[in-house]
Design a protein around this motif. Sequence first.
Motif, PDB file in Angstrom:
ATOM      1  N   UNK B   1       1.718  68.983 -55.952  1.00 46.30           N
ATOM      2  CA  UNK B   1       1.297  70.057 -55.032  1.00 46.30           C
ATOM      3  C   UNK B   1       0.294  69.504 -54.016  1.00 46.30           C
ATOM      4  N   UNK B   2       0.545  69.804 -52.744  1.00 44.14           N
ATOM      5  CA  UNK B   2      -0.354  69.352 -51.682  1.00 44.14           C
ATOM      6  C   UNK B   2      -1.694  70.077 -51.777  1.00 44.14           C
ATOM      7  N   UNK B   3      -2.783  69.357 -51.523  1.00 46.14           N
ATOM      8  CA  UNK B   3      -4.111  69.964 -51.561  1.00 46.14           C
ATOM      9  C   UNK B   3      -4.957  69.466 -50.396  1.00 46.14           C
ATOM     10  N   UNK B   4      -5.778  70.356 -49.858  1.00 44.74           N
ATOM     11  CA  UNK B   4      -6.680  70.023 -48.746  1.00 44.74           C
ATOM     12  C   UNK B   4      -8.059  70.588 -49.053  1.00 44.74           C
ATOM     13  N   UNK B   5      -9.071  69.739 -48.962  1.00 49.61           N
ATOM     14  CA  UNK B   5     -10.453  70.157 -49.185  1.00 49.61           C
ATOM     15  C   UNK B   5     -11.278  69.796 -47.965  1.00 49.61           C
ATOM     16  N   UNK B   6     -11.955  70.786 -47.398  1.00 42.29           N
ATOM     17  CA  UNK B   6     -12.771  70.548 -46.211  1.00 42.29           C
ATOM     18  C   UNK B   6     -14.254  70.665 -46.555  1.00 42.29           C
ATOM     19  N   UNK B   7     -15.039  69.796 -45.929  1.00 38.77           N
ATOM     20  CA  UNK B   7     -16.487  69.850 -46.133  1.00 38.77           C
ATOM     21  C   UNK B   7     -17.204  69.464 -44.839  1.00 38.77           C
ATOM     22  N   UNK B   8     -18.410  70.026 -44.623  1.00 37.80           N
ATOM     23  CA  UNK B   8     -19.008  71.090 -45.416  1.00 37.80           C
ATOM     24  C   UNK B   8     -18.336  72.430 -45.133  1.00 37.80           C
ATOM     25  N   UNK B   9     -18.655  73.452 -45.915  1.00 37.25           N
ATOM     26  CA  UNK B   9     -18.093  74.784 -45.668  1.00 37.25           C
ATOM     27  C   UNK B   9     -18.667  75.361 -44.389  1.00 37.25           C
ATOM     28  N   UNK B  10     -19.941  75.079 -44.140  1.00 35.56           N
ATOM     29  CA  UNK B  10     -20.603  75.565 -42.937  1.00 35.56           C
ATOM     30  C   UNK B  10     -21.544  74.488 -42.427  1.00 35.56           C
ATOM     31  N   UNK B  11     -21.706  74.454 -41.103  1.00 36.68           N
ATOM     32  CA  UNK B  11     -22.547  73.438 -40.476  1.00 36.68           C
ATOM     33  C   UNK B  11     -23.207  74.039 -39.247  1.00 36.68           C
ATOM     34  N   UNK B  12     -24.514  73.917 -39.205  1.00 33.91           N
ATOM     35  CA  UNK B  12     -25.274  74.424 -38.065  1.00 33.91           C
ATOM     36  C   UNK B  12     -25.908  73.239 -37.352  1.00 33.91           C
ATOM     37  N   UNK B  13     -25.637  73.098 -36.073  1.00 36.77           N
ATOM     38  CA  UNK B  13     -26.156  71.989 -35.278  1.00 36.77           C
ATOM     39  C   UNK B  13     -26.872  72.508 -34.042  1.00 36.77           C
ATOM     40  N   UNK B  14     -27.757  71.701 -33.550  1.00 37.83           N
ATOM     41  CA  UNK B  14     -28.364  71.990 -32.253  1.00 37.83           C
ATOM     42  C   UNK B  14     -27.431  71.475 -31.152  1.00 37.83           C
ATOM     43  N   UNK B  15     -27.459  72.120 -30.031  1.00 36.86           N
ATOM     44  CA  UNK B  15     -26.667  71.666 -28.897  1.00 36.86           C
ATOM     45  C   UNK B  15     -26.961  70.198 -28.616  1.00 36.86           C
ATOM     46  N   UNK B  16     -25.914  69.381 -28.495  1.00 34.94           N
ATOM     47  CA  UNK B  16     -26.090  67.963 -28.230  1.00 34.94           C
ATOM     48  C   UNK B  16     -26.175  67.092 -29.468  1.00 34.94           C
ATOM     49  N   UNK B  17     -26.255  67.725 -30.650  1.00 35.11           N
ATOM     50  CA  UNK B  17     -26.379  66.981 -31.906  1.00 35.11           C
ATOM     51  C   UNK B  17     -24.986  66.669 -32.454  1.00 35.11           C
ATOM     52  N   UNK B  18     -24.601  65.424 -32.430  1.00 37.42           N
ATOM     53  CA  UNK B  18     -23.266  65.014 -32.863  1.00 37.42           C
ATOM     54  C   UNK B  18     -23.140  65.023 -34.386  1.00 37.42           C
ATOM     55  N   UNK B  19     -21.931  65.246 -34.885  1.00 36.66           N
ATOM     56  CA  UNK B  19     -21.680  65.251 -36.324  1.00 36.66           C
ATOM     57  C   UNK B  19     -20.186  65.098 -36.592  1.00 36.66           C
ATOM     58  N   UNK B  20     -19.821  65.103 -37.880  1.00 37.45           N
ATOM     59  CA  UNK B  20     -18.428  64.962 -38.276  1.00 37.45           C
ATOM     60  C   UNK B  20     -18.075  65.967 -39.358  1.00 37.45           C
ATOM     61  N   UNK B  21     -16.844  66.459 -39.287  1.00 32.18           N
ATOM     62  CA  UNK B  21     -16.297  67.342 -40.304  1.00 32.18           C
ATOM     63  C   UNK B  21     -15.275  66.536 -41.102  1.00 32.18           C
TER      64      UNK B  21
END
Lengths: 111, 115
Positions: B1-21
């Motif tokens: 069975x195919x499975x997909x897990x995403x993290x984090x569930x929620x992410x709060x950033x300041x404008x201009x602050x780079x990140x990755x999902x």
Amino acid sequence: SQTIHQWPATLVQPVGSPLSLECTVEGTSNPNLYWYRQAAGRGLQLLFYSVGIGQISSEVPQNLSASRPQDRQFILSSKKLLLSDSGFYLCAWGRQGMPQYFGPGTRLLVL
Amino acid sequence: EDQVTQSPEALRLQEGESSSLNCSYTVSGLRGLFWYRQDPGKGPEFLFTLYSAGEEKEKERLKATLTKKESFLHITAPKPEDSATYLCAVQGWPDGGGGADGLTFGKGTHLIIQP
């Protein structure tokens, strides 16, 4: 360009009442069509898919059914709604191995 | 069975602050990995398709990458209008489960960009 329509946008129905949601696609022929449900806190769940007129495959056992009376029309139905049928219903079209494109969705609340 | 897990569930950033999902997946045979953006009360909007490990796609401030086990959606110098839920989905080959053509979705990452 392709466009996908769903209606109604919002629906409030009593428990035990029937349901009919409609989806139509414009600008393409013989698309694969899909019904998904998105419940709060859960990912999108595939309910039905169709590769052609009259061809329906069900992914999840439930009291819902689907039909494809025309090439670009997909209908989701129920004879008697349950409380657990509440959710956001999304229709999508696509082709094998390609992205699926979603409609605007129908918000269903069963009371 | 195919499975997909995403993290984090929620992410709060300041404008201009780079990140990755992150999107971790298991599938018997990967036909494609898809990223979508979903705004509240609307249907998902297609962003990218990735087909093989090492592949990268870019669109404005977004860049998606793929390995054999996960995908990343990098967001560079985000703006408030990038706020949305980002969904990852996989499509396996028919004998891998999940239906002949259906997508298996993760629960998404709810991204908020504060001005």
